[in-house]
Design a protein around this motif. Structure first.
Motif, short mmCIF file in Angstrom:
data_model
loop_
_atom_site.label_atom_id
_atom_site.label_comp_id
_atom_site.label_asym_id
_atom_site.label_seq_id
_atom_site.Cartn_x
_atom_site.Cartn_y
_atom_site.Cartn_z
N MET A 126 0.81 -1.21 0.00
CA MET A 126 0.00 0.00 0.00
C MET A 126 0.84 1.26 0.00
O MET A 126 0.51 2.25 -0.66
N GLU A 127 1.96 1.24 0.75
CA GLU A 127 2.81 2.44 0.81
C GLU A 127 3.37 2.80 -0.56
O GLU A 127 3.56 3.98 -0.88
N TRP A 158 1.83 2.27 -3.39
CA TRP A 158 0.74 2.88 -4.17
C TRP A 158 0.65 4.37 -3.86
O TRP A 158 0.51 5.19 -4.76
N SER A 159 0.71 4.70 -2.58
CA SER A 159 0.57 6.11 -2.19
C SER A 159 1.78 6.93 -2.59
O SER A 159 1.67 8.12 -2.90
N LEU A 160 2.96 6.30 -2.58
CA LEU A 160 4.17 7.03 -2.98
C LEU A 160 4.08 7.52 -4.42
O LEU A 160 4.62 8.57 -4.76
N SER A 220 1.75 8.90 -5.90
CA SER A 220 1.07 10.19 -6.04
C SER A 220 1.57 11.24 -5.04
O SER A 220 1.38 12.43 -5.25
N SER A 221 2.22 10.80 -3.94
CA SER A 221 2.64 11.75 -2.91
C SER A 221 4.13 12.07 -2.95
O SER A 221 4.58 13.04 -2.34
N ILE A 277 -5.68 -1.00 -8.75
CA ILE A 277 -4.98 0.13 -8.13
C ILE A 277 -5.04 1.35 -9.03
O ILE A 277 -5.11 2.49 -8.55
N GLU A 329 -1.28 10.85 -12.83
CA GLU A 329 -1.26 10.05 -11.61
C GLU A 329 -0.97 8.59 -11.92
O GLU A 329 -0.21 7.93 -11.18
N LYS A 332 2.31 6.42 -10.57
CA LYS A 332 2.18 5.16 -9.84
C LYS A 332 2.92 4.03 -10.55
O LYS A 332 3.56 3.18 -9.91
N GLU A 355 5.97 1.81 6.97
CA GLU A 355 5.98 2.49 8.26
C GLU A 355 6.75 1.70 9.30
O GLU A 355 7.22 2.27 10.30
#
Length: 271
Positions: free
Chosen positions: A31-32, A34-36, A38-39, A98, A107, A111, A166
């Motif tokens: 999951m991390e 996936w978020s990386l 876009s962030s 995803i 985006e 990804k 995390e």
């Protein structure tokens, strides 16, 4: 092209795609990561993708998925591996839901790009793991420069998959200073023991009448220093050091350096 050449090329692509999926699947399902996509800082992401190409060229030169006869061939193989990494990453992310119509093209590209890096590495690793390796590639990887490169590759691959999580920060916060020091010493010992002491397939024998301390410094100490530098770069490029004090960064480095050191040692044994 003849039918045999076409078949050989198709088999090579299929093997590269299989390697891309096998080696990157844990990251593709994190999951991390996936978020990386876009962030993450766009400049950091661009730097990471830009650095991927020379890394792949070096990989092709040392352990590419076909015998190459010059840097031009290695560069072509690197672009093929990168393309395979992008295509397989996009396919798996689409299959897993995803990425989809609700995301803008930019985006989706972000990804996919972050996932394509380990996938492209897997595409090139597919030859050494699933196919026949050329003898000159074995000789290149057994040189000092080749072995240092393999250690860097192994450290990068494992730290890349662990750094976004995390748990790395959580473990570092739970450890005291002495535990960080002991973990670093243990990581250093693991690097040396895996390659020279443990009776693994591919382990290297220390030549008779050789200076054991010199070998320890030349390979293990140098390799661990390289591991820590790679971990520092990966943490920075992922933005994992933002807001951390110097002592906290050192603790996080010792934590991430553990799997990275294992990856560096394993690369010398496996590849």
């Amino acid at each position: 092209m003849s039918n045999s050449s076409n078949r050989k090329f198709a088999v090579g692509l299929a093997r590269a795609a299989a390697g891309a999926i096998i080696f990157s699947l844990p990251i593709l399902m994190t999951m991390e990561m996936w978020s990386l996509g876009s962030s993450m800082n766009p400049w950091h992401q661009a730097l990471l993708v830009a650095m991927c190409l020379p890394l792949l060229v070096g990989m092709s030169h040392v352990i590419g998925f076909e015998e190459t006869f010059g840097w031009l061939d290695d560069t072509v193989d690197a672009f093929v591996a990168l393309a395979v990494g992008f295509i397989t990453s996009a396919f798996v992310l689409l299959l897993l839901g995803i990425i989809g119509d609700e995301l803008r093209f930019a985006e989706v590209l972000q990804k996919v790009a972050i996932q394509a890096i380990p996938a492209s590495i897997g595409a090139l690793l597919s030859q050494s793991q699933f196919g026949g390796q050329a003898q000159d590639s074995k000789e290149r990887s057994s040189s000092y420069g080749g072995e240092i490169f393999l250690m860097a590759l192994g450290a990068l691959f494992l730290s890349f998959s662990v750094a976004p999580t995390e748990e790395v920060i959580l473990i570092a916060h739970r450890m005291n200073h002495w535990q960080s020091v002991i973990l670093s010493i243990f990581s250093l010992g693991i690097m040396h023991a895996f390659v020279y002491a443990a009776d693994f397939k591919g382990k290297e024998d220390i030549p008779e009448n050789s200076n054991h301390l010199r070998i320890f410094v030349k390979f293990t100490i140098t390799g661990y220093a390289l591991v820590l530098f790679i971990c520092l770069f990966v943490l920075w490029v992922f933005g994992r050091m933002d807001g951390l004090a110097s002592a906290e960064i050192i603790s996080v480095l010792s934590v991430l350096g553990f799997p990275a050191a294992v990856g560096a040692a394993a690369a010398r044994l496996i590849i």
